[in-house]
Design an enzyme around this catalytic site. Structure first.
Site, PDB file in Angstrom:
ATOM      1  N   LYS A  11       0.805  -1.217   0.000  1.00  0.00           N
ATOM      2  CA  LYS A  11       0.000   0.000   0.000  1.00  0.00           C
ATOM      3  C   LYS A  11       0.844   1.276   0.000  1.00  0.00           C
ATOM      4  O   LYS A  11       2.032   1.238   0.345  1.00  0.00           O
ATOM      5  CB  LYS A  11      -0.917  -0.011   1.239  1.00  0.00           C
ATOM      6  CG  LYS A  11      -1.937  -1.161   1.253  1.00  0.00           C
ATOM      7  CD  LYS A  11      -2.907  -1.040   2.419  1.00  0.00           C
ATOM      8  CE  LYS A  11      -3.920  -2.175   2.422  1.00  0.00           C
ATOM      9  NZ  LYS A  11      -4.938  -2.024   3.496  1.00  0.00           N
ATOM     10  N   PHE A  59     -14.906   3.993   7.744  1.00  0.00           N
ATOM     11  CA  PHE A  59     -13.537   4.218   7.274  1.00  0.00           C
ATOM     12  C   PHE A  59     -13.407   4.214   5.751  1.00  0.00           C
ATOM     13  O   PHE A  59     -12.305   4.403   5.227  1.00  0.00           O
ATOM     14  CB  PHE A  59     -12.593   3.165   7.880  1.00  0.00           C
ATOM     15  CG  PHE A  59     -12.948   1.732   7.531  1.00  0.00           C
ATOM     16  CD1 PHE A  59     -12.495   1.153   6.351  1.00  0.00           C
ATOM     17  CD2 PHE A  59     -13.723   0.966   8.386  1.00  0.00           C
ATOM     18  CE1 PHE A  59     -12.806  -0.160   6.030  1.00  0.00           C
ATOM     19  CE2 PHE A  59     -14.050  -0.355   8.076  1.00  0.00           C
ATOM     20  CZ  PHE A  59     -13.586  -0.915   6.890  1.00  0.00           C
ATOM     21  N   ARG A  87      -2.730 -14.631   4.549  1.00  0.00           N
ATOM     22  CA  ARG A  87      -3.369 -13.866   5.637  1.00  0.00           C
ATOM     23  C   ARG A  87      -2.582 -14.040   6.944  1.00  0.00           C
ATOM     24  O   ARG A  87      -2.440 -13.099   7.722  1.00  0.00           O
ATOM     25  CB  ARG A  87      -4.824 -14.310   5.831  1.00  0.00           C
ATOM     26  CG  ARG A  87      -5.735 -14.087   4.623  1.00  0.00           C
ATOM     27  CD  ARG A  87      -6.175 -12.669   4.420  1.00  0.00           C
ATOM     28  NE  ARG A  87      -6.865 -12.099   5.547  1.00  0.00           N
ATOM     29  CZ  ARG A  87      -7.489 -10.915   5.493  1.00  0.00           C
ATOM     30  NH1 ARG A  87      -7.480 -10.194   4.360  1.00  0.00           N
ATOM     31  NH2 ARG A  87      -8.082 -10.424   6.543  1.00  0.00           N
ATOM     32  N   ARG A 104       2.453  -6.930   8.805  1.00  0.00           N
ATOM     33  CA  ARG A 104       1.806  -5.737   9.376  1.00  0.00           C
ATOM     34  C   ARG A 104       2.429  -5.351  10.708  1.00  0.00           C
ATOM     35  O   ARG A 104       2.580  -4.161  11.015  1.00  0.00           O
ATOM     36  CB  ARG A 104       0.295  -5.965   9.481  1.00  0.00           C
ATOM     37  CG  ARG A 104      -0.393  -5.806   8.112  1.00  0.00           C
ATOM     38  CD  ARG A 104      -1.828  -6.253   8.145  1.00  0.00           C
ATOM     39  NE  ARG A 104      -2.574  -5.836   6.949  1.00  0.00           N
ATOM     40  CZ  ARG A 104      -3.758  -6.321   6.613  1.00  0.00           C
ATOM     41  NH1 ARG A 104      -4.337  -7.245   7.372  1.00  0.00           N
ATOM     42  NH2 ARG A 104      -4.367  -5.897   5.528  1.00  0.00           N
ATOM     43  N   ASN A 114      -1.856   0.164   6.837  1.00  0.00           N
ATOM     44  CA  ASN A 114      -1.348  -1.100   7.377  1.00  0.00           C
ATOM     45  C   ASN A 114      -0.483  -1.888   6.407  1.00  0.00           C
ATOM     46  O   ASN A 114      -0.391  -3.112   6.486  1.00  0.00           O
ATOM     47  CB  ASN A 114      -2.498  -1.943   7.935  1.00  0.00           C
ATOM     48  CG  ASN A 114      -3.508  -2.309   6.866  1.00  0.00           C
ATOM     49  OD1 ASN A 114      -3.400  -1.874   5.726  1.00  0.00           O
ATOM     50  ND2 ASN A 114      -4.489  -3.118   7.235  1.00  0.00           N
ATOM     51  N   HIS A 117      -2.191  -5.456   1.592  1.00  0.00           N
ATOM     52  CA  HIS A 117      -3.496  -6.105   1.413  1.00  0.00           C
ATOM     53  C   HIS A 117      -3.279  -7.577   1.081  1.00  0.00           C
ATOM     54  O   HIS A 117      -2.323  -7.920   0.395  1.00  0.00           O
ATOM     55  CB  HIS A 117      -4.236  -5.435   0.246  1.00  0.00           C
ATOM     56  CG  HIS A 117      -5.424  -6.205  -0.243  1.00  0.00           C
ATOM     57  ND1 HIS A 117      -6.662  -6.089   0.344  1.00  0.00           N
ATOM     58  CD2 HIS A 117      -5.554  -7.124  -1.237  1.00  0.00           C
ATOM     59  CE1 HIS A 117      -7.512  -6.899  -0.277  1.00  0.00           C
ATOM     60  NE2 HIS A 117      -6.859  -7.540  -1.248  1.00  0.00           N
TER      61      HIS A 117
END
Ligand code: ADP
Ligand code: MG
Length: 139
Positions: A11, A59, A87, A104, A114, A117
């Site tokens: 990100k 958000f 994940r 993260r 964070n 993704h």
């Protein structure tokens, strides 16, 4: 049977802080093979479409603003049990809750900022890969 493919975005914030290399290293060390890779940038309306499942949440506007502020790196990744294993590798959405050693935990700045993704299902992995990559970019 779980699929072998997942999709990721490094990100804004992580790309800006020169964390693309360290994050891709973690991904490779965890046994994922990069099947497609691209440096790109989202327009606001594209971020809204990508995150359409979150439309209406408090958000959503902040998230889609953030995701369209500066460049991102997107990739298709292959490994057995790709979605679930990835994940686990990235950790909880909120870095304060993410386990030690997760991407993260190591690199996120906040719950929205964070760092990374990861697709939440095989169906999302397909939708998200198709969102960013054309047929000739994957082989
Ligand atoms: P994940 O990315 O872990 O699958 P979600 O799909 O629930 O998490 O949310 C998408 C993204 O929206 C998160 O990665 C994070 O950047 C942001 N986000 C989610 N929940 C919140 C929240 N409560 N406050 C701020 N940002 C959030
Ligand atoms: Mg999600």
């Amino acid at each position: 049977m779980p699929g072998k493919v997942t999709f990721t975005i490094i990100k804004p914030g992580a790309v800006d802080r020169n964390l693309t290399g360290p994050i891709l290293s973690k991904i490779n060390e965890a046994g994922f093979v990069i099947k497609a890779l691209k440096y790109t940038k989202l327009k606001k309306e594209q971020a809204c479409e990508f995150y359409q499942e979150h439309e209406g949440k408090p958000f959503y506007d902040y998230l889609t603003d953030f995701m369209s502020t500066s460049p991102i790196v997107v990739a298709i990744l292959e490994k057995e049990n790709a979605v679930n294993d990835f994940r686990k590798l990235i950790g909880s959405t909120d870095p304060l809750e993410a386990e030690e050693g997760t991407i993260r935990k190591l690199f996120a700045e906040s719950k929205t900022h964070n760092a990374i993704h990861g697709s939440d299902s095989d169906a999302s992995a397909i939708r998200e890969s198709d969102f960013f990559f054309s047929r000739v970019e994957r082989f």
